[in-house]
Design an enzyme around this catalytic site. Structure first.
Site, PDB file in Angstrom:
ATOM      1  CG  ASN A 281      20.337  88.920 -68.640  1.00 43.08           C
ATOM      2  OD1 ASN A 281      19.583  89.479 -67.870  1.00 43.08           O
ATOM      3  ND2 ASN A 281      21.200  89.566 -69.413  1.00 43.08           N
ATOM      4  CD  GLU A 314      27.707  90.289 -64.146  1.00 42.28           C
ATOM      5  OE1 GLU A 314      26.689  89.748 -63.676  1.00 42.28           O
ATOM      6  OE2 GLU A 314      28.126  91.401 -63.733  1.00 42.28           O
TER       7      GLU A 314
HETATM    8  N1  BES Z   1      23.295  92.030 -61.379  1.00 41.76           N
HETATM    9  C1  BES Z   1      24.268  93.032 -61.601  1.00 41.76           C
HETATM   10  C2  BES Z   1      23.897  93.992 -62.692  1.00 41.76           C
HETATM   11  C3  BES Z   1      22.837  94.989 -62.332  1.00 41.76           C
HETATM   12  C4  BES Z   1      23.068  95.904 -61.369  1.00 41.76           C
HETATM   13  C5  BES Z   1      21.650  95.047 -62.963  1.00 41.76           C
HETATM   14  C6  BES Z   1      22.096  96.853 -61.069  1.00 41.76           C
HETATM   15  C7  BES Z   1      20.694  95.962 -62.646  1.00 41.76           C
HETATM   16  C8  BES Z   1      20.911  96.883 -61.699  1.00 41.76           C
HETATM   17  C9  BES Z   1      25.613  92.430 -61.986  1.00 41.76           C
HETATM   18  O1  BES Z   1      25.804  91.139 -61.558  1.00 41.76           O
HETATM   19  C10 BES Z   1      26.658  93.258 -61.308  1.00 41.76           C
HETATM   20  O2  BES Z   1      26.711  93.244 -60.130  1.00 41.76           O
HETATM   21  N2  BES Z   1      27.452  93.980 -62.081  1.00 41.76           N
HETATM   22  C11 BES Z   1      28.432  94.883 -61.580  1.00 41.76           C
HETATM   23  C12 BES Z   1      29.827  94.404 -61.810  1.00 41.76           C
HETATM   24  C13 BES Z   1      30.392  93.488 -60.787  1.00 41.76           C
HETATM   25  C14 BES Z   1      31.790  93.064 -61.159  1.00 41.76           C
HETATM   26  C15 BES Z   1      30.379  94.044 -59.397  1.00 41.76           C
HETATM   27  C16 BES Z   1      28.264  96.170 -62.350  1.00 41.76           C
HETATM   28  O3  BES Z   1      27.513  96.156 -63.327  1.00 41.76           O
HETATM   29  O4  BES Z   1      28.852  97.157 -61.967  1.00 41.76           O
HETATM   30 ZN    ZN Z   2      26.359  90.939 -59.570  1.00 48.48          ZN
END
Ligand code: BES
Ligand code: ZN
Length: 903
Positions: A281, A314
Site C-alpha cells: 500500500n 514491498e
Molecule cells: N502485492 C503482494 C501482496 C498480495 C498478494 C496481496 C496477493 C493480495 C493478494 C505483495 O507485494 C507480495 O507479492 N507479497 C509476497 C511476498 C513477496 C516477497 C513475494 C507475499 O505476500 O507472499
Molecule cells: Zn509483490
C-alpha cells in the site's frame, strides 16, 4: 435490503483477458470517512466522477463493485442540485451496484455499513488482535464501499478516520497527515491525504494501540524521509532488523535502478492475521508480523533472510507497482515478476549471489515446474481466471521473475537499466500492460540509444503467452581435424491445459567450455562477433533446432551449459556420472557446480528407487561418497554453498521426475533418500563431526553471510549425524538445543529431535512451548516442527494439536504452520496409502472455506499433482476432490482450484 439475499447457484463466471474494455467512468477524487466500530463501522465515500472519453460503451450506467456491504444511502450531486436515490433508482446484486443514466460529470456520496469483527476472510477492513487494518489487493476494496474496483481507475484519496482515543491512539492511512482533532465520546480523528493518484487496491487504513520505532533516511537528492515501523508494544524489541533492511532497500533502489522514494514518510505496520506475506500500500506497507519482526532468540537465519527480501520487495513496488501499476489483473506479473526479480537482485547483492541463485532455482524447480506440468498450469500472463486470488502463483511470481531475468541476460546490465528507466519515465502515473514493459525494454537496447544491439523481443513474448516448461536436448560433436566443437540444441514443450500447440521460445543459454583442468577456454563462436575472446557467452536458441559451432578448440572440451540457470527450462539430455562428478568438482560457475552435484545425486537416487522396488539390496556408489567427502572437506568452499551442495534433492523434486505412466512411489523415494543420507553419515561420520565442531560460533548472534554460512554447514552436519540413530548424537542435538543463544540453532536441533525416537524429544518440545507460549511466531514454529515430523503417527499428532488451546483456525499463520506444513510439506505422511492424509486435507478445506477462502484454496493445492501417483492414491485423492466439489456454496477460490484440478 431484500435483493441482497438472493443466492445464485450457477457456476461462477470466468473472466477473460480478451474481454478487457477501458472503464466507462473515471474517479478523480475519493473522500473517505471511517467511523470505526468493531461490529458496525460506517463508511462514507464521496466520489468525483467523469465519463471516460476513451470509452466506447453505448450505455450510461455507472457500475460499482461491492461485496458483503450494507448500503445505507446514495446521494447524487449534479450541477443542477442533489438527489437522494431510492431503491428504484439502482439495481443491486451480490457483486454490483448499477445506477442507470448518470450524467458525464457528477459527485456521488455513498454510505455503507460493514462488520470488521466478523470479517474472517481478511479481505477489506478487518480486526486483527485489537487493531483495525485493511487488505485491498486484489479485490478487497469492494468489501469496504461501492467503487469501480479495478486497477486502471486511479484516484486521489483523502481519508478521515474516527475512533476511540484509548483503544486506537494511532490512526493511519496513505500519504501525509493533514489534520486531526478530538470529538465527543472520547473519540478522535485524523485526516490523511495521498498526493499520488492510485488504484483502490493500494488504499490502506490502520487503527490501533501501537509502539512506533522511528528512523530517517536521506535520499540521493537530499530529501529526508521519516521512517516508522508500528508493532504491538510487546514486540518493541523486534524492530531493528526491518529498519536496517528498509534503509538498505531504499539505498539499493537508488544505486541500482535510480529510483528514489517520493513521499515525506514511509510507514510499515505489523499485523498478526494476514493472508499473505506483506502488502505494498502506498506509503503504508502492511506486513504479516512473521515477515517483519525479528530477534536472535526468536527468529532463524531463514526468517532474517526472508524479512530482508520481503521488506525490499514491498518497498520496490513503490515504483514497480505503484507509480507504474497494472492495467488489469492479467498483467499481475508486470508488477510481481519484475518486483521479485528486483528483490532477488537486492538479496543477491546484500548476501551471497550464488546462494541466492540456488535458493531461487530450488523454488522454481520444486514448485513452479510441477505447477507448469499439472492441471493448474497457466502462462506468466494468464488468459482467464475465475478468482484472481488464485493467480498469485509461483508461475506469475517466480517464473515471471525468470522471464525478466532473461531480458536482463539478453540485453545486458546497462541496456536493461536503460530500458527500465524508459519504462518508469514513459509510464509514470499509468496503469499498463506487459507489452508496455517489453516495448520499453526493447527501446533500452535500441541502437539509436547508443548501443550496438537492437533487440527484438517479439518471439520472446511467448514466455508470457505460453504455459509449460520448455525441454532442451543437446548433442555434442568435436572435430579433431578442424579443431571445432559444435553443439546442437533442440527445444520442445509439452501441451498444457487449453494450449496444445506451442510455438518456439526465445531461450538464452549461457555456456562455457572447460578444459580437462576445469578452466574455461576462450571462445570463438562461428559467425558471432559478440562471442569471440570471451570465457562464456549467450547462445540464443530461437528455432526448434540450432547448431552452434565453436572454432579453435584444441581438444575435446566439457560443456558447462545453462550457467547461472539462464533460462527456466529442463535439460533432458543426461550426462554420465563421470562428467557430472567432474563438473561438480570443477565447474567455474557456482550454480552449475552445485547443479551437477544435484543431478548426480538425483541419478543415484532414481536408480536406487528402481532397485528398491525390485526388492534388491541397496548400495551407495563409492564414487559418490568420495565426491561428497571432497566437498565436505574442502576448506576453500564457502560454507553456505557447501551446505547447499551437501543437501540432496527434495522428495517432491524427486517425485516430479516421474512422468505419467511411471508413477512416483513416495514411500520408496522417502526410504531411499534416507538410505543415502544414512550411508553418507556412516562413511563420513568423523568428517561430519569434525566439520560440525570446527563450525561452532561463539559470541552474539549476527545476521551476516559468514555467520549464516557457519550455522548452515554446522546444522547440515548435525542432520547427517542424526541419521546414525546413535544416542551420542541425540545427546549432542539436545545439548545444542539447550545451549544455543539463537533460534537458528535451537530450531535446527528441535526439528531433528522430533524426527527420531529419542529420550530428549518430549522434554525439549515441552520446554520450548513453555518458554515461548506468549510469542505467537515462535509457537507457529512449534506447531510446524511437529507437523513435519517423519515419525509414524504424525497425522494423529497433528489432529491432536488441532485441539491444543494454542491452535486457532482463524489465524492464517497457525493454519499454515500445522495444516499447511503437514499437507504441503510432509510428502511421505500426507500421501499415506490409506488415504488418511487426503481425508484430513479435504475436511480442513471444507471447514476453512466458510471462514477464509483464500487460505482454503492454497491448501487444496496439496492435491494438484494427483495424476502423478499410483491408481489407489489417485482414486483416493479424486474422491476427496469430488467430495469437496459437491458441497453447495463453495467459494469461487476453492471451486476454481478443485474444478480445474479434476478437469
Ligand atoms: N502485492 C503482494 C501482496 C498480495 C498478494 C496481496 C496477493 C493480495 C493478494 C505483495 O507485494 C507480495 O507479492 N507479497 C509476497 C511476498 C513477496 C516477497 C513475494 C507475499 O505476500 O507472499
Ligand atoms: Zn509483490
Amino acid at each position: 435490503m431484500d435483493s441482497l439475499t438472493s443466492e445464485s447457484i450457477s457456476e461462477p463466471n470466468t473472466i477473460f483477458l480478451k474481454n478487457y474494455t477501458v472503464p466507462a467512468y473515471r474517479v478523480d477524487t475519493v473522500i473517505l470517512d471511517f467511523d470505526l466500530r468493531e461490529t458496525k463501522t460506517i463508511v462514507r465515500s464521496e466520489l468525483k466522477i467523469h465519463r471516460n472519453p476513451e470509452s466506447h460503451a453505448s450505455h450510461h450506467n455507472l457500475e460499482l463493485n461491492g461485496q458483503n456491504l450494507i448500503l445505507l444511502s446514495i446521494e447524487l450531486i449534479l450541477a443542477t442540485g442533489s438527489q437522494w436515490l431510492t431503491e428504484n433508482d439502482y439495481v443491486i446484486d451480490d457483486e454490483t451496484l448499477t445506477i442507470a443514466n448518470v450524467p458525464n460529470e457528477f459527485v456521488i456520496k455513498i454510505t455503507t455499513e460493514i462488520n470488521p469483527k466478523e470479517n474472517l476472510a481478511l479481505e477489506g477492513l478487518y480486526l486483527s488482535s485489537n487493531m483495525f487494518c485493511t487488505q485491498c489487493e486484489a479485490q478487497g476494496f469492494r468489501r469496504i464501499t461501492y467503487f469501480p474496483d479495478r486497477p486502471d481507475v486511479m484516484s486521489l484519496f483523502t481519508v478521515t478516520i474516527h475512533a476511540n482515543q484509548d483503544q486506537f491512539p494511532i490512526l493511519l492511512s496513505n500519504g501525509n497527515k493533514i489534520d486531526s482533532g478530538v470529538e465527543s465520546d472520547n473519540r478522535h480523528w485524523v485526516t490523511w491525504q495521498d498526493p499520488f493518484p492510485k488504484p483502490c487496491y493500494l488504499f490502506a487504513l490502520v487503527a490501533g494501540d501501537l509502539y512506533c520505532k522511528q528512523d530517517k533516511f536521506m535520499t540521493a537528492s537530499g530529501q529526508t524521509v521519516d521512517l516508522y515501523l508500528y508493532v504491538e508494544h510487546e514486540n518493541n524489541h523486534k524492530c531493528d532488523h526491518a529498519i536496517v533492511c528498509l534503509k538498505q532497500a531504499m539505498k539499493w533502489d537508488e544505486d541500482t535502478f535510480g529510483r528514489e522514494y517520493d513521499l515525506d514518510n514511509f510507514m510499515i505496520v505489523a499485523v498478526n492475521d494476514f493472508n499473505m506475506g506483506a502488502m505494498e500500500n502506498k506509503g503504508l506497507n502492511i506486513f504479516n508480523s512473521s515477515c517483519v519482526l525479528a530477534s536472535p532468540e526468536t527468529s532463524t537465519d531463514a526468517d532474517y533472510y526472508r524479512i530482508q527480501g520481503i521488506i525490499g520487495h514491498e518497498y520496490f513496488h513503490n515504483w514497480s507497482g505503484n507509480r507504474v501499476t497494472c492495467r488489469d489483473w492479467f498483467q499481475l506479473s508486470l508488477k510481481e515478476g519484475f518486483t521479485v526479480f528486483r528483490d532477488q537482485q537486492f538479496s543477491s547483492d546484500m548476501n551471497s549471489a550464488a546462494v541466492q541463485r540456488i535458493d531461487d532455482v530450488n523454488i522454481l524447480r520444486n514448485a513452479q515446474f510441477s505447477q507448469d506440468a499439472g492441471p493448474m498450469a497457466h502462462p506468466v500472463r494468464p488468459q482467464e481466471y475465475i478468482e484472481i486470488s488464485n493467480f498469485y502463483t509461483v508461475t506469475v511470481y517466480n517464473k515471471g521473475a525468470e522471464v525478466v531475468r532473461m531480458i536482463h541476460t539478453l540485453l545486458g546490465e546497462s541496456n536493461f537499466r536503460k530500458g527500465s528507466d524508459i519504462y518508469f519515465e514513459r509510464h509514470d502515473g499509468q496503469a499498463v500492460t506487459v507489452e508496455d514493459f517489453v516495448a520499453a525494454m526493447e527501446s533500452g537496447s535500441d541502437s539509436t540509444n547508443g548501443s550496438k544491439i537492437n533487440f527484438d523481443l517479439k518471439q520472446f513474448m511467448n514466455w508470457y503467452h505460453q504455459a509449460g516448461t520448455p525441454n532442451i536436448e543437446f548433442k555434442e560433436h568435436y572435430d579433431a581435424k578442424k579443431n571445432s566443437y559444435s553443439l546442437t540444441l533442440q527445444q520442445s514443450c509439452a501441451a498444457t491445459p487449453g494450449q496444445k500447440i506451442k510455438n518456439e521460445f526465445h531461450i538464452p543459454i549461457r555456456v562455457a567450455l572447460l578444459n580437462l583442468q576445469g578452466k574455461t577456454i576462450s571462445l570463438d563462436l562461428d559467425g558471432e562477433d559478440n562471442c569471440t575472446n570471451v570465457d562464456e557467452c549467450i547462445l540464443e536458441l530461437k528455432a526448434k533446432e540450432q547448431v552452434f559451432t565453436f572454432n579453435n578448440v584444441q581438444s575435446k572440451p566439457m560443456v558447462s551449459l545453462l550457467r547461472g540457470f539462464s533460462a527456466p527450462v529442463k535439460i533432458l539430455t543426461s550426462r554420465s556420472r563421470l562428467e557430472l562428478a567432474f563438473l561438480f568438482a570443477n565447474d567455474s560457475d557456482d550454480f552449475n557446480r552445485w547443479n551437477a552435484g544435484q543431478e548426480l545425486a538425483l541419478d543415484i537416487i532414481l536408480s536406487l528407487v528402481k532397485q528398491h522396488k525390485a526388492g534388491a539390496k541397496l548400495q551407495l556408489d563409492d564414487d559418490y561418497i568420495a565426491a561428497f567427502k571432497k566437498t565436505l572437506c574442502n576448506d576453500y568452499l564457502d560454507n553456505a554453498l557447501k551446505a547447499q551442495a551437501l543437501s540432496l534433492p527434495s522428495e517432491s523434486y524427486i517425485a516430479d521426475q516421474y512422468q505419467a505412466g511411471d508413477y512416483a512411489d513416495t514411500d520408496a523415494i522417502h526410504h531411499v533418500r534416507i538410505f543415502v543420507r544414512q550411508q553418507l553419515a556412516k562413511h563420513l561420520e568423523s568428517d561430519l563431526l569434525r566439520v560440525y565442531q570446527l563450525s561452532t560460533l561463539i559470541g552474539d548472534y549476527q545476521f551476516n553471510a559468514k555467520d549464516m554460512g557457519l550455522r548452515s554447514i554446522r546444522n547440515c552436519c548435525l542432520a547427517y549425524l542424526m541419521e546414525l540413530n546413535n544416542n551420542n548424537y541425540y545427546q549432542l542435538c539436545a545439548d545444542q538445543f539447550k545451549q544455543s543463544n539463537n533460534m537458528t540453532d535451537v530450531m535446527a536441533a528441535l526439528e531433528l529431535l522430533t524426527n527420531y525416537e529419542n529420550a530428549y524429544q518430549a522434554d525439549c518440545l515441552q520446554t520450548f512451548y513453555e518458554q515461548w507460549q506468549n510469542d505467537a511466531l515462535v509457537i507457529d514454529k512449534w506447531f510446524a516442527i511437529q507437523a513435519m515430523s517423519r515419525l509414524p503417527g504424525t497425522l494423529d499428532k497433528v489432529k491432536t494439536l488441532l485441539n491444543h488451546p494454542a491452535f486457532t483456525i482463524k489465524n492464517p499463520n497457525r493454519v499454515r504452520a500445522l495444516i499447511g506444513r503437514f499437507c504441503l510439506g510432509n510428502i511421505a505422511h500426507f500421501h499415506n496409502e490409506d488415504g488418511s492424509g487426503y481425508q484430513f486435507l479435504a475436511d480442513q478445506v471444507l471447514l476453512l472455506d466458510k471462514l477464509n477462502p483464500q487460505i482454503a484454496a492454497r491448501l487444496i493445492q496439496g492435491f494438484s499433482q494427483w495424476r502423478n501417483y499410483n491408481e489407489n492414491r489417485q482414486e483416493l485423492m479424486k474422491n476427496n476432490l469430488n467430495r469437496i466439489i459437491s458441497v453447495d456454496n463453495l467459494s469461487k477460490d476453492v471451486f476454481e482450484i478443485v474444478s480445474k484440478t479434476l478437469a
